[in-house]
Design an enzyme around this catalytic site. Sequence first.
Site, mmCIF file in Angstrom:
data_model
loop_
_atom_site.group_PDB
_atom_site.id
_atom_site.type_symbol
_atom_site.label_atom_id
_atom_site.label_comp_id
_atom_site.label_asym_id
_atom_site.label_seq_id
_atom_site.Cartn_x
_atom_site.Cartn_y
_atom_site.Cartn_z
ATOM 1 N N LYS A 32 -6.419 -5.236 2.423
ATOM 2 C CA LYS A 32 -6.384 -6.504 3.147
ATOM 3 C C LYS A 32 -7.808 -7.087 3.257
ATOM 4 C CE LYS A 32 -2.149 -5.107 3.395
ATOM 5 N NZ LYS A 32 -1.610 -4.359 4.509
ATOM 6 N N ASP B 106 -5.294 2.214 13.581
ATOM 7 C CA ASP B 106 -5.240 1.387 12.382
ATOM 8 C C ASP B 106 -6.022 0.097 12.669
ATOM 9 O OD1 ASP B 106 -4.513 -0.456 10.389
ATOM 10 O OD2 ASP B 106 -2.528 0.444 10.118
ATOM 11 N N TYR C 23 2.967 -0.725 11.783
ATOM 12 C CA TYR C 23 3.201 -1.186 10.405
ATOM 13 C C TYR C 23 4.432 -0.472 9.824
ATOM 14 C CZ TYR C 23 2.470 -1.770 5.410
ATOM 15 O OH TYR C 23 2.641 -2.053 4.080
ATOM 16 N N ARG D 286 -11.938 14.342 -8.388
ATOM 17 C CA ARG D 286 -11.022 14.343 -7.246
ATOM 18 C C ARG D 286 -11.775 14.767 -5.990
ATOM 19 N NH1 ARG D 286 -8.421 18.657 -6.375
ATOM 20 N NH2 ARG D 286 -7.663 18.982 -8.502
HETATM 21 C C1 LIG Z 1 -0.820 -3.174 4.643
HETATM 22 C C2 LIG Z 1 -0.986 -2.341 5.849
HETATM 23 C C3 LIG Z 1 -0.906 -0.928 5.792
HETATM 24 C C4 LIG Z 1 -0.563 -0.192 4.508
HETATM 25 O O1 LIG Z 1 -1.577 -0.279 3.569
HETATM 26 P P1 LIG Z 1 -1.343 -0.205 1.973
HETATM 27 O O2 LIG Z 1 -2.700 -0.425 1.442
HETATM 28 O O3 LIG Z 1 -0.348 -1.273 1.632
HETATM 29 O O4 LIG Z 1 -0.789 1.152 1.686
HETATM 30 C C5 LIG Z 1 -1.130 -0.233 6.965
HETATM 31 N N1 LIG Z 1 -1.399 -0.852 8.123
HETATM 32 C C6 LIG Z 1 -1.468 -2.188 8.215
HETATM 33 C C7 LIG Z 1 -1.769 -2.815 9.534
HETATM 34 C C8 LIG Z 1 -1.267 -2.981 7.094
HETATM 35 O O5 LIG Z 1 -1.325 -4.318 7.196
#
Ligand SMILES: *Cc1c(COP(=O)(O)O)cnc(C)c1O
Length: 388
Positions: free
Chosen positions: A202, A177, A105, A53
């Site tokens: 993604k 982000d 998001y 961890r």
């Molecule tokens: C998908 C997404 C998230 C969340 O991520 P997860 O891996 O699904 O928890 C946050 N910000 C953006 C822009 C996203 O497309």
Amino acid sequence: MSTFKDQLETKLIHASSSEDIEQRTGAVNVPIYLSSTFHQASFDHYGPFDYSRSGNPTRQALEQTIAELEGGTRGLAFASGMAAISSAFMLLSASDHVIVSEDVYGGTFRFVTKVLSKFNIDHTFVNMTELAEIEKAIQPNTKVIYIETPSNPCLEITDIESVVKIAKANNCLTFLDNTFMTPLYQNPIDLGVDVVLHSATKFLSGHSDIIAGLAVTKDEELGNRLAFIQNSFGAILGTYDSYLLIQGIKTLGTRLRQSTDSATKIANYLSEHPLIEDVYYPGLPSHPGHDIHVKQSSGAGAVLSFKLPDKETTKIFVEHLRLPKFAVSLGAVESILSYPAQMSHAAMPKEEREKRGITDGLLRLSVGLEHVDDLIVDIEQALHSASN
Ligand SMILES: *Cc1c(COP(=O)(O)O)cnc(C)c1O
């Protein structure tokens, strides 16, 4: 330390190579270290790892990779993008205030409104394209300005440097982000951002296989504080997924560049089509954020949105499309089409949705690696069916 200054594409391949770990075998891939604990050879001098961890060699190779790619000093890998984002928000304390982009998001919206609020951390949503709105929202207890650019699903562009300037003048941190752009196209740390966040689910992993999140800081002390939270809260990325993400990152350059080329062609095609009312893509010179985007990013990315007249037409279009997967998520080798009104923004009242441009005719397309001509032929036949 090497005196060569490699391009990002080169770093994507080599940043994870772990000569220091793999001196013995010369393995070109980082091994998957499935070990929860580590033997301490000496009674009073412990080795670099004790418990997975707190640190695992495979995860560490990934964490060092993302730190290098983003130009930070500390990278941290989490169980999901939301785990990375919520762990970063845990840098705050009760009675602090955050300013958040209003088209953030959906999961971040939910965390800020439903979870942070329980800990007496207050928030204000603002339209980040209006700098005056941000200044107006600043309070004496504002500690973080949270940016997402391009935003989702209408791809609005925030001027990163200007927001950082406002934040610094008011002693706030900035979180960004960077999921849509990745370090290939946008380097927020160079623009003064304090914490860069990713849903590595993604583009970074790229194959719709794993859920993962990453965070990067430039400041070492801030990085240590976030690492403390990572270890305390414990939402770490597992060893197998760390390995898969390292492998995904290696091909990011070629994948995202090809998808961006295709997205540009598709955006241009859709702009010309009589049935399409609007196309949102920062690569189009007609996009309101185009100039700012070009100033701060080196590519327009692989995600675009477009508007059909109504729900009926949209339904026929979606039902006739052959190639894109009709699903949530984005950033994969296969094209993914999503319907924000009933997917990511289903929980939002219709009026609120439409105010943000998310009408019943809005679709978001994440362009994959299929041949672009096949994608356009497919879109064309589905639009033809929807026109009748
Ligand atoms: C998908 C997404 C998230 C969340 O991520 P997860 O891996 O699904 O928890 C946050 N910000 C953006 C822009 C996203 O497309």
